[in-house]
Design a protein around this motif. Structure first.
Motif, PDB file in Angstrom:
ATOM      1  N   ILE A   1     -36.209   0.468 -31.374  1.00 40.32           N
ATOM      2  CA  ILE A   1     -36.943  -0.627 -32.024  1.00 40.32           C
ATOM      3  C   ILE A   1     -35.980  -1.730 -32.408  1.00 40.32           C
ATOM      4  O   ILE A   1     -34.792  -1.479 -32.654  1.00 40.32           O
ATOM      5  N   ASP A   2     -36.508  -2.936 -32.460  1.00 39.93           N
ATOM      6  CA  ASP A   2     -35.709  -4.079 -32.917  1.00 39.93           C
ATOM      7  C   ASP A   2     -36.645  -5.171 -33.436  1.00 39.93           C
ATOM      8  O   ASP A   2     -37.769  -5.319 -32.961  1.00 39.93           O
ATOM      9  N   LEU A   3     -36.133  -5.903 -34.403  1.00 40.10           N
ATOM     10  CA  LEU A   3     -36.887  -7.008 -34.994  1.00 40.10           C
ATOM     11  C   LEU A   3     -36.961  -8.200 -34.042  1.00 40.10           C
ATOM     12  O   LEU A   3     -37.908  -8.987 -34.078  1.00 40.10           O
TER      13      LEU A   3
ATOM     14  N   VAL B   1     -32.481   2.582 -34.062  1.00 40.63           N
ATOM     15  CA  VAL B   1     -32.941   1.492 -34.928  1.00 40.63           C
ATOM     16  C   VAL B   1     -32.071   0.258 -34.674  1.00 40.63           C
ATOM     17  O   VAL B   1     -30.844   0.356 -34.705  1.00 40.63           O
ATOM     18  N   GLY B   2     -32.717  -0.878 -34.416  1.00 45.03           N
ATOM     19  CA  GLY B   2     -31.966  -2.101 -34.110  1.00 45.03           C
ATOM     20  C   GLY B   2     -31.233  -1.940 -32.787  1.00 45.03           C
ATOM     21  O   GLY B   2     -30.033  -2.192 -32.694  1.00 45.03           O
ATOM     22  N   ILE B   3     -31.980  -1.555 -31.763  1.00 45.79           N
ATOM     23  CA  ILE B   3     -31.357  -1.214 -30.459  1.00 45.79           C
ATOM     24  C   ILE B   3     -30.734  -2.433 -29.779  1.00 45.79           C
ATOM     25  O   ILE B   3     -29.900  -2.306 -28.892  1.00 45.79           O
TER      26      ILE B   3
ATOM     27  N   ALA C   1     -28.250   4.279 -35.746  1.00 45.42           N
ATOM     28  CA  ALA C   1     -28.201   2.820 -35.880  1.00 45.42           C
ATOM     29  C   ALA C   1     -26.750   2.416 -35.681  1.00 45.42           C
ATOM     30  O   ALA C   1     -25.882   2.790 -36.486  1.00 45.42           O
ATOM     31  N   THR C   2     -26.453   1.701 -34.594  1.00 45.82           N
ATOM     32  CA  THR C   2     -25.076   1.271 -34.345  1.00 45.82           C
ATOM     33  C   THR C   2     -24.962  -0.228 -34.623  1.00 45.82           C
ATOM     34  O   THR C   2     -25.722  -1.023 -34.080  1.00 45.82           O
ATOM     35  N   TYR C   3     -24.050  -0.588 -35.498  1.00 49.57           N
ATOM     36  CA  TYR C   3     -23.758  -1.984 -35.847  1.00 49.57           C
ATOM     37  C   TYR C   3     -25.002  -2.702 -36.376  1.00 49.57           C
ATOM     38  O   TYR C   3     -25.138  -3.909 -36.207  1.00 49.57           O
TER      39      TYR C   3
ATOM     40  N   GLY D   1     -16.626   2.888 -30.112  1.00 47.09           N
ATOM     41  CA  GLY D   1     -17.371   3.668 -31.105  1.00 47.09           C
ATOM     42  C   GLY D   1     -18.706   4.197 -30.596  1.00 47.09           C
ATOM     43  O   GLY D   1     -19.219   5.192 -31.111  1.00 47.09           O
ATOM     44  N   ARG D   2     -19.263   3.499 -29.621  1.00 47.46           N
ATOM     45  CA  ARG D   2     -20.616   3.864 -29.175  1.00 47.46           C
ATOM     46  C   ARG D   2     -20.690   5.297 -28.634  1.00 47.46           C
ATOM     47  O   ARG D   2     -21.561   6.069 -28.988  1.00 47.46           O
ATOM     48  N   GLN D   3     -19.741   5.604 -27.741  1.00 48.34           N
ATOM     49  CA  GLN D   3     -19.730   6.921 -27.103  1.00 48.34           C
ATOM     50  C   GLN D   3     -19.628   8.025 -28.160  1.00 48.34           C
ATOM     51  O   GLN D   3     -20.360   9.011 -28.114  1.00 48.34           O
TER      52      GLN D   3
HETATM   53  C1  LIG Z   1     -25.433  -6.415 -34.420  1.00 54.08           C
HETATM   54  S1  LIG Z   1     -26.947  -6.096 -33.616  1.00 54.08           S
HETATM   55  C2  LIG Z   1     -26.649  -4.423 -33.036  1.00 54.08           C
HETATM   56  C3  LIG Z   1     -27.425  -4.120 -31.792  1.00 54.08           C
HETATM   57  C4  LIG Z   1     -27.185  -2.749 -31.164  1.00 54.08           C
HETATM   58  N1  LIG Z   1     -27.524  -1.688 -32.099  1.00 54.08           N
HETATM   59  C5  LIG Z   1     -25.785  -2.573 -30.675  1.00 54.08           C
HETATM   60  O1  LIG Z   1     -25.204  -1.525 -30.944  1.00 54.08           O
HETATM   61  O2  LIG Z   1     -25.278  -3.452 -29.952  1.00 54.08           O
HETATM   62  C6  LIG Z   1     -28.103  -5.804 -34.947  1.00 54.08           C
HETATM   63  C7  LIG Z   1     -29.535  -5.655 -34.472  1.00 54.08           C
HETATM   64  O3  LIG Z   1     -30.348  -5.265 -35.585  1.00 54.08           O
HETATM   65  C8  LIG Z   1     -31.596  -5.911 -35.441  1.00 54.08           C
HETATM   66  N2  LIG Z   1     -32.299  -5.914 -36.743  1.00 54.08           N
HETATM   67  C9  LIG Z   1     -31.982  -6.599 -37.864  1.00 54.08           C
HETATM   68  N3  LIG Z   1     -32.866  -6.350 -38.844  1.00 54.08           N
HETATM   69  C10 LIG Z   1     -33.781  -5.486 -38.344  1.00 54.08           C
HETATM   70  C11 LIG Z   1     -34.941  -4.862 -38.864  1.00 54.08           C
HETATM   71  N4  LIG Z   1     -35.344  -5.048 -40.139  1.00 54.08           N
HETATM   72  N5  LIG Z   1     -35.646  -4.055 -38.056  1.00 54.08           N
HETATM   73  C12 LIG Z   1     -35.250  -3.831 -36.777  1.00 54.08           C
HETATM   74  N6  LIG Z   1     -34.153  -4.383 -36.222  1.00 54.08           N
HETATM   75  C13 LIG Z   1     -33.418  -5.208 -36.992  1.00 54.08           C
HETATM   76  C14 LIG Z   1     -31.227  -7.296 -34.919  1.00 54.08           C
HETATM   77  O4  LIG Z   1     -32.325  -7.958 -34.351  1.00 54.08           O
HETATM   78  C15 LIG Z   1     -30.126  -6.952 -33.913  1.00 54.08           C
HETATM   79  O5  LIG Z   1     -30.625  -6.731 -32.626  1.00 54.08           O
END
Ligand SMILES: C[S@@+](CC[C@H](N)C(=O)[O-])C[C@H]1O[C@@H](n2cnc3c(N)ncnc32)[C@H](O)[C@@H]1O
Length: 209
Positions: free
Chosen positions: A71-73, A51-53, A115-117, A32-34
């Motif tokens: 960005i990521d939390l 978002v949520g990299i 934002a992926t996943y 799905g990423r591509q």
């Molecule tokens: C399932 S991972 C997906 C990571 C990446 N996007 C990928 O495709 O592999 C979800 C990500 O969302 C981040 N996340 C969750 N809540 C967040 C927030 N409020 N702000 C930023 N990042 C957040 C998590 O820390 C985690 O790295």
């Protein structure tokens, strides 16, 4: 059934997943990423926000000349993304620990966002999507790739039943796509089923402000 996901729970979950995330999740989520990055239709030097990299598994898929902010939390997940960006020698990548529910960016700062996943792994998806809309220019593309609650009765019920367990693991299994998008004023221009068993949906929206 709505099972709340707490910010601290997400931070703890991804602190735990960071060392093994790529081993467990890369192959399942890869197809799905591509398609998701392609839907951004990036024309360098456009700016894009991820978002949520996470660990930066999407990094190799971006055109080299585009200007990417991720960005990521989770500091632990982002550390992995920093390592990956260094290995790939990507000069135009900025990575920051930031809560996507209150972003430190100006209105209309980015040409597009993705934002992926992630949307089912954030405690407040409505606030995150509103922020994505705020920081993306009018007419910019917003791409979401996620597992959403099935619209079919039985699978949807199963996703409701396992929701409390999934919430403990750091994501929501039963996030409904259409009501969420309606709540934040996004209309999908494209919805495509992707990945194993077509279990994830790629959604492309244009940010009409
Ligand atoms: C399932 S991972 C997906 C990571 C990446 N996007 C990928 O495709 O592999 C979800 C990500 O969302 C981040 N996340 C969750 N809540 C967040 C927030 N409020 N702000 C930023 N990042 C957040 C998590 O820390 C985690 O790295």
């Amino acid at each position: 059934m709505d099972v709340a996901l707490e910010k601290r729970q997400v931070e703890r979950a991804y602190e735990f997943y960071a060392p093994v995330y790529d081993l467990i999740f890369d192959w399942i989520f890869a197809p799905g990423r591509q398609q998701a990055i392609a839907q951004l239709g990036l024309k360098p030097p456009e700016t894009v926000l991820e978002v949520g990299i996470g660990t930066g598994l999407n990094l190799p898929l971006y055109p080299a000349a585009c200007r990417l902010t991720g960005i990521d939390l989770s500091q632990e997940m982002l550390d992995k993304a920093v390592e990956r960006a260094q290995k790939l020698a990507m000069p135009n990548v900025t990575l920051k620990v930031m809560d996507a529910t209150s972003m430190d960016f100006a209105d209309n700062e980015f040409d597009s966002a993705i934002a992926t996943y992630t949307i089912s792994a954030v405690p407040d998806p409505v606030a995150v999507l509103r922020e994505m809309r705020r920081v993306v220019k009018p007419g910019g593309v917003i791409v979401l790739l996620n597992h959403w609650r099935s619209e079919r009765r039985v699978p949807g019920r199963v996703e409701d039943l396992v929701a409390p367990l999934c919430t403990r693991l750091g994501w929501k299994s039963n996030l409904s796509m259409k009501p969420l998008l309606a709540q934040v004023g996004l209309t999908p221009e494209l919805i495509a089923k992707v990945n194993l068993f077509n279990g994830w949906r790629l959604v492309k929206c244009v940010n009409r402000k």
